[in-house]
Design an enzyme around this catalytic site. Structure first.
Site, PDB file in Angstrom:
ATOM      1  CB  CYS A 114      -8.091  -0.446   2.341  1.00 27.41           C
ATOM      2  SG  CYS A 114      -7.628   0.402   0.820  1.00 27.41           S
ATOM      3  CG  HIS A 251      -4.897   0.033   5.296  1.00 30.62           C
ATOM      4  ND1 HIS A 251      -4.268  -0.606   4.251  1.00 30.62           N
ATOM      5  CD2 HIS A 251      -5.596   1.071   4.746  1.00 30.62           C
ATOM      6  CE1 HIS A 251      -4.592   0.013   3.121  1.00 30.62           C
ATOM      7  NE2 HIS A 251      -5.386   1.023   3.401  1.00 30.62           N
ATOM      8  CG  ASN A 281      -3.575   2.232   0.282  1.00 33.97           C
ATOM      9  OD1 ASN A 281      -3.672   1.017   0.450  1.00 33.97           O
ATOM     10  ND2 ASN A 281      -4.573   3.064   0.520  1.00 33.97           N
TER      11      ASN A 281
END
Ligand code: UT7
Length: 324
Positions: A114, A251, A281
């Site tokens: 990520c 993020h 996500n």
């Protein structure tokens, strides 16, 4: 010191057509209400069968090239942040290079889960400033739906597929924080925490792709603390403070992590870009997707200070400070 500084000249994105609402997971002893209140997520996109990460990446790259008014032939560096590559090798970046008809320069993948887009921006910044390239295509692209255990409600509800991209270009600069472009980067990892978020397969271990495994509560705790510290340190490197931040483009893992981090940094909620509601996500794709949303909405003005931060498997994390 006067010299050059990479500036973002264009932003692009691609989202697969298939929208997957929270109700698609209700057979797993979860609910729309649980997912909304614990994560902020309302829906996510899943790639079509046979639609590869490279296809998402190429679509986002074309959108960014159009936005920048740059031809593929003007790109001499491609960095593709992904943890869901088309194949074990070659890199998905060279597939993108081929699909765009680019034969000059060099292309490679960045694997920091990520935090991949933050790592890719930091590496592109260093390579451009060193003079190894002049114009970079930096992409975050993922098909996380392929590594979701659809029986595990604690992970499969969280992730989605997508891609985002930016064109970075060297511009003459004074070397002060009044310059446009990337002002500072901060990248970190600590492999002691890899058991908190990992995939239980791989080429040399199981010869399978594996599925995501996560201790969500622990990752959450690390996320809020490490994102705050990294963001503050990165702003300090740029000679700035949290008061100078016009937009936080974080993020997109969980709205609660985003809000809590912003609160600790003292950044008001109307200055925080959140797209997790509609994208879930998307790992390395989430920051350029969020940036694209903010730029398209006309929110970000020339001269604004943006800070972007991310954390993921590794643990790997970091921040980038940009003057728009
Ligand atoms: O981008 C990479 C980094 N990843 C992240 O940043 C993710 C970080 N973690 C998180 O976002 C959150 O920890 C989660 C959304 C994964 C979980 O939220 P939480 O508030 O930390 O919940 P929890 O893990 O403490 O679980 C609370 C309860 C548990 O039940 P018990 O033990 O209290 O009876 C879980 O079993 O919620 C249960 N649970 C669920 N219930 C309904 C876990 N997943 C679900 C679900 N639906 N999907």
């Amino acid at each position: 010191m006067a010299g050059v500084r990479p500036v973002i000249r264009g932003v692009g994105r691609y989202l697969p057509e298939r929208i997957v609402p929270n109700s698609a997971f209700e057979h797993l002893d979860t609910s729309d209400e649980w997912i909304r209140t614990r994560t902020g997520i309302l829906e996510r996109r899943f790639a079509a069968d046979g639609q590869l990460t490279s296809e998402l990446a190429v679509n986002a790259a074309r959108d960014a090239l159009d936005d920048a008014g740059v031809e593929p032939g003007d790109i001499d560096l491609i960095l593709l942040a992904t943890s869901t590559p088309d194949r074990t090798f070659p890199s998905t970046a060279v597939t993108v290079q081929r699909e765009l008809g680019i034969t000059q320069g060099f292309a490679f993948d960045v694997q920091a889960v990520c935090a991949g887009f933050v790592y890719a921006l930091a590496n592109a910044n260093a390579l451009l400033r060193a003079g190894d390239a002049r114009r970079a295509l930096v992409i975050g692209a993922e098909t996380f739906s392929r590594i979701l255990d659809m029986r595990d409600r604690s992970t499969c509800i969280l992730f989605g597929d997508g891609a985002g991209a930016v064109i970075l270009e060297n511009r003459p600069a004074d070397g002060t924080n009044r310059d446009r472009g990337i002002l500072a980067t901060d990248t970190r990892s600590d492999g002691r925490y890899q058991h908190l978020l990992y995939v239980d397969g791989g080429v040399s271990s199981t010869q399978t792709a594996g599925f995501i495994r996560m201790d969500g509560k622990e990752v959450f705790r690390h996320a809020v603390n490490k994102l705050e510290t990294s963001t503050r340190d990165c702003l300090t490197k740029a000679g700035l403070s949290t008061k100078d931040v016009d937009f936080l483009v974080p993020h997109q893992a969980n709205l609660r992590i985003i809000n809590k981090t912003a609160e600790k940094l003292g950044i008001p909620s109307d200055r925080v870009v959140a797209t997790v509601r509609h994208h879930g996500n998307t790992s390395a794709a989430s920051i350029p997707l969020a940036l694209h949303a903010a730029v398209s909405a006309g929110s970000i003005l020339p001269g604004n200070i943006l800070v972007t931060n991310a954390i993921g498997g590794g643990l790997a994390w970091g921040s980038v400070v940009i003057r728009w």
